[in-house]
Design an enzyme around this catalytic site. Structure first.
Site, PDB file in Angstrom:
ATOM      1  N   ASP A 237       0.879  -1.173   0.000  1.00  0.00           N
ATOM      2  CA  ASP A 237       0.000   0.000   0.000  1.00  0.00           C
ATOM      3  C   ASP A 237       0.915   1.221   0.000  1.00  0.00           C
ATOM      4  OD1 ASP A 237      -1.831   2.135   0.669  1.00  0.00           O
ATOM      5  OD2 ASP A 237      -3.197   0.614   1.445  1.00  0.00           O
TER       6      ASP A 237
ATOM      7  N   CYS B 143     -22.848  22.433 -19.531  1.00  0.00           N
ATOM      8  CA  CYS B 143     -23.679  23.642 -19.538  1.00  0.00           C
ATOM      9  C   CYS B 143     -24.631  23.648 -18.340  1.00  0.00           C
ATOM     10  CB  CYS B 143     -24.448  23.764 -20.850  1.00  0.00           C
ATOM     11  SG  CYS B 143     -25.713  22.495 -21.081  1.00  0.00           S
TER      12      CYS B 143
END
Length: 1057
Positions: A505, A633
Site C-alpha cells: 500500500d 452547460c
C-alpha cells in the site's frame, strides 16, 4: 468502495409480520426523542462536538443525530470469545458511550484462533479483563470496562443494549424476559458461532420505532406535467429514472398552476413507472398545471413488535434468508442450535470433534426435540449436516466471527439509534461448502495444544498446514486490508517459514482512517499503512511471515511484482478502493492464472466476488455502467440540484486557487518557454488561460489583506449577481427555444441575482474564506482580525462595487453535448500575442523571485477554510436558483467525494472472503461450492449466489475461455506464426504487441516483415525490451474464420528462447 455489479438493494426488509409484525405510527408522529425513549435508546444528549476529522466516513452513513445517540449509549457484550471480541471492536470504533465486556471464563490456548486481543501471555487470565487495555486503544472516547462476576438481571438495567455470545437458553430466557419487560425495554441480542454455523436473535422490545428503514436519501423527481384527472398522472423529466414504488408517500413543492398540491400533504403513489406515476388524488377541480414542481418521497417511521425469546423459539415466524439454494436450511439450523443447547445442558460440554458417539447422541437429542415440536416439526433430519454441526460446534471460527461480528455490531447500532431496519428476529447461516472435498480423518481433528486447535477441529491438520505454507498477496492496507490481516493472522495463513504474506500500500495513515482501520492508532498518523498494519498483525500472531511494501500495484512496479513473484503466489486478495486498480489486478491474475478474492464496501453495503481460474468469470467480465455526469452547460449555467452547485464550486476553487497560480508560476519561471507553448496552442483555451493569468497579475493582484477582501467581495458580485443578470438578460423568463417551447422548462430553474448584505452571515462567511485563501495563495500576511466578522463587515462596506450592465451578443453554451465552454474566435492568435506582451509588463512590477502558492484542495482539515469556501460558493449559487442549501458537512461529503464507510460492513465482507479462502487453499472445489455475496446491513439483506462461469468460445473442435493462453514453442517468423493459425482453420490478419502493430495484411509494407522473427519485429517496431530471464513474448492476434467472422482468441505467448 463497492467494486461492481451490485444487485438491487431495494428489496423490502424482512418484517416478520407473523405473530406481531409491523405497524406504522401516525404520519405526523415526530421522529425524535419520544421514539428513541420508547425504544429504550438513550435520549439525545445536548448537542456535542463530533470529531468530523475522525468520524467523517461514518457520519456520511449515519448522520449527526444517529452519532449523538450512539455517543449516549451504554452497551454490554457478554462472552469474549472470538465473536464477542469482534462485536466489541466494532462498537468501540462506532463510538458508543461505553462498552462493558463480561466473561467469567479464563483464556485458553483454544481462544487464540478467534480472539485477536489475546496472546499466549494471557492464558489463565479472565477473558474480559485480558481484552480491556487493547480494546480501549481503539477509541479513547469510549469507556471500556470489564465485568468478571456472574451476571444478574440487576447488572442489565444500566444498558441500552445487551449482547450475549456464550449463554445457555435457560439463562437467555431469564435475561431476555427482564429486558423485554423493562421500561423502557433493553434491546437484547443473542448470537453464536459454532464452527461453520452461526445464528443471531434480536428482541428490541414490544414496540420498537425504526426512524429510518434504509438510510437512503428520500427519492425526488422533477415534474414535467400533472393531469387534471382522478387519479392524477404525474410525469417527470427523463433526466433520471424515478425510484418511487407503489405505496410510497410523496409531497409536492414549487408547482406552478396546480398550487393546491403545494400544501405539504403526503399523497400515495400508485402505478409507478420509470418516468411517471399516479397519485390517489382527484385533481380535476384543481388549477391547470403550468410549470415547475419537485416531488419528494416522505420516509415514514415504522414500529416493530418483537417477540420475547421463549415465544420466538416456539414460533420463530419467517427467517431472514441469505442463500436461496438453501431456502429450507433456516428451520434445520434452528433445531440444530436448540439441540446443541440441550446437549451442553445434559453433558456439560460440547460434542467432541470427529467423535461418532457424540454425533449419535446429538442426532438422538435432535430427533427427540423435533418430535416434540408439533407445529414446526421437520419431515426428516439431515444426519450428515447435523454431524458436521456437532463436530465443529465448540470452535468459534475467525471468518465466521468476523462476519457475525459485523452483523451484530450493526444490530446494536440500530438498537441504540433507530437507524436502519433491525433483523426481525432470527438469522441463521452456514458455510459447509468451505469444508474440504476429501473425507476428514477423526485423528486429524484432535487438538495438539496449538493456537489453531479450534480451526483444526473443523478442517483438519492437513488443510492447516496448507494455510500456513501459502504464499499470499494482499493489495491494500486500509479498512479492508486491516481486517484481512487480522483474519489471516488468526487463521495461520502464511505463518510458517515456507509461506509468505506480501502486503503493499503506498498510502500513509490519516486521522479519518482510525474510525475503521483498527490496526492503526493515533500515534501512527503519518506513517506507512502497510508497515504499521504488518507490525500489528505480527503482534496478533508472531508466527506470521509478512513482507510489507509501499508500492502501488500498477504497470510501473512490475519490476517489483515481477513474473517470479507472481508465479509463486497461491492466492491474491484485493483490499482496494478504486475500480482501475481492481481492473489491473484482475488482468494480472488472469495472466498468471491466480485466484483473486475481491470485495468492497459502500456504507452499510458490501459485496464479494470470487475469481477462480477456469471456474468463474473474471472481475472485468462485467462492469457497472459509468456514473452519469451532468452536462457542462448544466453545471455552469443551469444547475437544478445541489450536486451541480458543488461540482461547480469545486471546479471554481481549483481554478482560482490551484490551476491559475500554477499557470502564473509556469509563466514567471520561464516566460519565453511559456509564451512559445501558448502561441503553439493558439486556441480559445490558451487564450482563456492567459486571460486568467493576466487578471491575476494585474487588476486582481493582491498586496494587502484589504486587497484580498476587495477581491472576495467583487468575486461575490461577479458570481452571484452579474453572471445571473447576464444569463437572464440573454434568456429572459419568457424566452422560447427555436421550436417555440419555453426555454426555462424543467429541469431548468430560472435564477435570481443575489444582493450582497453584510448582515447576512453566509455572505460574510464567504468573504472571510475567500479572502483568507486569496491571501494565502498570494503570500499576503493574514491579520488576527481576519476571522472577526464585525471588522470584516466594516471593511466590506467601504468597497466600491462597479455597476453591471448586461451585454448583447454574449454567447452562453446551452448544448448539453458541449465538452468545453470556450468559444473559438478568429482573433485568438492576435489576442494571445497581446496578452503575452501585457504579461511581460506585469511581471516587471512584481517583487524579485515572486511566486504564487497554489492551494490543493484538502477536505479533511476543518481549519483550512477549503470547505468553507466551497460550501459558500455552492450555497450562494443554490440560493440563486432556489435550490435547497446544505451544511458544510454535507457539502464535504459531496464535493470531497467521500466514500461512506463503517467498520461493520467491512468486517462482514472480509469474513465472507476468508470463508472462500479455505476453498481456494484446499483446492478441488467445484464452482458450485463458491459464493459471491451482496449484503446490505441496513435492510438487512443478504444475497449469496454461485459465481458465473467464464464464457466459452468454440471454433471447430476447439474451445477456450478468457483463462486460457495459447503457448507456441519456437523462435517463429511472422509467416510461420500465420501458418500456425492457418493449421487451426483461422486466418490471422493482425498481430500486435502492447499498443504497437507488428503486422497487418492490409499494409503492403508489412509483407517485408513476414520473413523476420516475431521477437525481432517486436524489438524493432514496438521497442520491446525483453529481459534475459524472460523466455517468451506476449502478443495479441486478431483472427477470422473461413466465413470471415471474427474469432476472439486467447492471449498468445511465443516462447522464442
Amino acid at each position: 468502495m463497492l467494486p461492481s455489479k451490485r444487485p438491487s438493494d431495494a428489496a423490502e426488509p424482512e418484517s416478520g409480520d407473523g405473530g406481531g409484525g409491523a405497524k406504522r405510527p401516525k404520519l405526523g408522529e415526530p421522529e425524535s426523542a419520544t421514539s428513541a425513549d420508547r425504544n429504550g435508546a438513550a435520549p439525545p444528549p445536548p448537542p456535542q462536538e463530533i470529531d468530523e476529522d475522525l468520524h467523517s466516513r461514518q457520519l456520511a452513513v449515519y448522520g449527526r443525530e444517529t452519532m449523538r445517540r450512539l455517543f449516549a449509549s451504554d452497551v454490554l457484550v457478554s462472552g469474549l470469545n472470538g465473536l464477542g471480541a469482534e462485536i466489541a471492536k466494532n462498537l468501540a470504533l462506532a463510538g458508543v458511550k461505553s462498552v462493558t465486556i463480561h466473561d467469567v471464563k479464563n483464556v485458553e490456548m483454544w481462544d487464540l484462533s478467534g480472539n485477536f486481543f489475546l496472546s499466549e501471555d494471557d492464558i489463565g487470565k479472565n477473558r474480559a479483563a485480558a481484552c480491556v487495555a487493547k480494546l480501549q486503544e481503539l477509541n479513547n472516547a469510549v469507556l471500556i470496562s470489564a465485568l468478571t462476576e456472574e451476571l444478574t438481571t440487576e447488572h442489565l438495567s444500566k444498558f441500552q443494549a445487551v449482547v450475549f455470545t456464550d449463554i445457555g437458553l435457560d439463562k437467555a430466557y431469564e435475561f431476555n424476559d427482564y429486558c423485554h419487560n423493562h421500561q423502557p425495554p433493553i434491546s437484547f441480542i443473542k448470537s453464536e458461532v459454532c464452527g461453520l454455523f452461526g445464528s443471531v436473535f434480536c428482541d428490541f422490545g414490544p414496540n420498537f420505532t425504526v426512524l429510518d428503514v434504509d438510510g437512503e436519501d428520500p427519492h425526488t423527481g422533477i415534474i414535467a406535467s400533472i393531469s387534471n384527472d382522478n387519479p392524477a398522472l404525474v410525469s417527470c423529466v427523463d433526466d433520471e429514472r424515478l425510484e418511487f414504488q407503489d405505496g410510497d408517500l410523496v409531497v409536492f413543492s414549487e408547482v406552478h398552476g396546480m398550487a393546491e398540491l403545494n400544501d405539504g400533504k403526503p399523497r400515495k403513489v400508485k402505478n409507478a413507472r420509470p418516468f411517471s406515476f399516479s397519485i390517489e388524488e382527484d385533481t380535476s377541480s384543481f388549477g391547470i398545471y403550468v410549470k415547475g414542481g419537485i416531488v419528494t418521497q416522505v420516509k415514514e417511521p415504522k414500529v416493530l413488535c418483537f417477540k420475547a425469546l421463549r415465544d420466538a423459539m416456539r414460533d420463530p415466524g419467517e427467517f431472514l434468508l441469505s442463500d436461496f439454494s438453501k431456502f429450507d436450511r433456516p428451520p434445520v439450523l434452528h433445531l440444530a442450535f436448540e439441540t446443541l443447547d440441550k446437549f451442553r445442558k445434559d453433558y456439560g460440554r460440547y460434542p467432541a470433534a470427529g467423535c461418532e458417539e457424540d454425533a449419535q447422541s446429538f442426532l438422538k437429542t435432535a430427533a427427540a426435540i423435533n418430535e416434540a415440536s408439533v407445529d414446526r416439526k421437520l419431515d426428516t433430519i439431515d444426519e450428515k449436516l447435523f454431524q458436521q454441526f456437532a463436530s465443529g460446534s465448540r470452535a468459534v471460527l475467525n471468518p465466521m466471527a468476523a462476519m457475525f461480528g459485523g452483523i451484530v455490531g450493526q444490530e446494536v447500532v440500530k438498537a441504540c439509534s433507530g437507524k436502519f431496519h433491525p433483523l426481525y428476529q432470527f438469522f441463521y447461516f452456514d458455510s459447509v461448502e468451505s469444508l474440504p472435498t476429501y473425507p476428514l480423518d477423526p485423528q486429524d481433528l484432535k487438538p495438539s495444544n496449538s493456537r489453531y486447535d479450534a480451526q483444526v477441529s473443523i478442517f483438519g491438520s492437513k488443510l492447516q498446514k496448507k494455510l500456513e505454507e501459502a504464499n499470499s498477496f494482499v493489495v491494500g492496507s486500509g479498512a479492508l486490508g486491516c481486517e484481512f490481516l487480522k483474519n489471516l493472522a488468526l487463521m495461520g495463513v502464511s505463518c510458517s517459514s515456507k509461506g509468505k504474506l506480501t502486503i503493499t500500500d503506498d498510502d500513509i495513515i490519516e486521522k479519518s482512517n482510525l474510525s475503521r482501520q483498527f490496526l492503526f492508532r493515533d500515534w501512527n498518523i503519518g506513517q506507512a499503512k502497510s508497515t504499521v498494519a504488518a507490525t500489528a498483525a505480527s503482534a496478533i500472531n508472531p508466527s506470521l511471515h509478512i513482507d510489507a511494501l509501499q508500492n502501488r500495484a500498477c504497470p510501473d512496479t512490475e519490476n517489483v511484482f515481477h513474473d517470479t513473484f507472481w508465479e509463486g503466489l497461491d492466492v491474491v486478495i484485493n483490499a482496494l478502493d478504486n475500480v482501475n486498480a481492481r481492473m489491473y489486478m484482475d488482468m494480472r491474475c488472469l495472466y498468471f492464472q491466480k485466484p483473486l478474492l475481491e470485495s468492497g464496501t459502500l456504507g452499510a453495503k458490501c459485496n464479494t466476488q470470487m475469481v477462480i481460474p477456469h471456474l468463474t468469470e473474471n472481475y472485468g467480465a462485467s462492469r457497472d455502467p459509468p456514473e452519469k455526469q451532468a452536462p457542462m452547460c448544466t453545471v455552469h449555467s443551469f444547475p437544478h440540484n445541489i450536486d451541480h452547485c458543488l461540482t461547480w464550486a469545486r471546479s471554481e476553487f481549483e481554478g482560482l486557487l490551484e490551476k491559475t497560480p500554477n499557470e502564473v508560476n509556469s509563466f514567471l519561471s520561464n516566460p519565453a518557454q511559456y509564451a512559445a507553448a501558448m502561441r503553439k496552442a493558439g486556441d480559445a483555451q490558451a487564450r482563456e488561460l492567459l486571460e486568467r493569468v493576466s487578471e491575476c497579475l494585474d487588476k486582481e493582484r493582491c498586496n494587502t489583506f484589504d486587497d484580498c477582501i476587495s477581491w472576495a467581495r467583487l468575486k461575490f458580485e461577479d458570481y452571484f449577481s452579474n453572471r445571473v443578470k447576464q444569463l437572464t438578460f440573454t434568456f429572459p423568463e419568457d424566452a422560447a427555444t427555436s421550436m417555440g417551447a419555453p426555454f426555462w422548462s424543467a429541469p431548468k430553474r430560472f435564477p435570481r441575482a443575489l444582493h450582497f448584505s453584510a448582515a447576512d452571515p453566509s455572505h460574510l462567511n464567504f468573504i472571510m474564506a475567500a479572502s483568507i485563501l486569496r491571501a494565502e495563495s498570494n503570500g499576503v500576511a493574514i491579520p488576527e482580525w481576519a476571522k472577526n466578522t464585525t471588522k470584516l463587515a466594516d471593511v466590506v462596506k467601504k468597497i466600491a462595487v462597479p455597476t453591471f450592465e448586461p451585454k448583447k451578443g454574449v454567447n452562453i453554451v446551452t448544448d448539453e453535448k458541449a465538452s468545453n465552454l470556450s468559444s473559438t474566435s478568429v482573433d485568438d492568435v492576435a489576442v494571445i500575442d497581446d496578452l503575452l506582451a501585457k504579461l511581460q509588463e506585469y511581471a516587471k512590477r512584481l517583487p524579485p523571485g515572486f511566486q504564487m502558492k497554489p492551494i490543493q484542495f484538502e477536505k479533511d482539515d476543518d481549519t483550512n477554510f477549503h470547505m468553507d469556501l466551497i460550501a459558500g460558493l455552492a450555497n450562494m449559487r443554490a440560493r440563486n436558483y432556489s435550490i435547497p442549501e446544505v451544511d458544510k458537512l454535507k457539502a464535504k461529503f459531496i464535493a470531497g467525494r467521500i466514500i461512506p464507510a463503517i467498520a461493520t460492513s467491512t468486517a462482514m465482507a472480509t469474513g465472507l472472503v476468508c470463508l472462500e479462502l479455505y476453498k481456494v487453499i484446499a483446492r478441488g472445489h467445484p464452482v458450485e461450492d463458491y459464493r459471491n455475496t451482496f449484503a446490505n446491513l441496513a435492510l438487512p439483506l443478504f444475497s449469496m449466489a454461485e459465481p458465473v462461469p467464464p464464457k466459452v468460445i468454440k471454433h471447430k473442435d476447439m474451445s477456450w475461455t478468457v483463462w486460457d493462453r495459447w503457448s507456441i514453442k519456437g523462435d517463429l517468423t511472422v509467416a510461420e506464426l500465420l501458418q500456425w493459425f492457418a493449421d487451426k482453420g483461422l486466418t490471422a490478419y493482425s498481430i500486435s504487441c502492447g499498443a504497437s502493430l507488428l503486422y497487418n495484411n492490409m499494409f503492403p509494407r508489412h509483407k517485408d516483415r513476414l520473413t523476420k522473427k516475431v521477437a525481432d519485429v517486436a524489438k524493432e517496431v514496438a521497442k520491446v525490451d525483453i529481459p534475459e530471464y524472460r523466455r517468451h513474448l506476449d502478443i495479441g492476434v486478431a483472427c477470422e474464420d473461413d466465413d470471415e467472422n471474427d474469432v476472439d482468441i486467447p492471449l498468445v505467448s511465443v516462447y522464442f528462447r
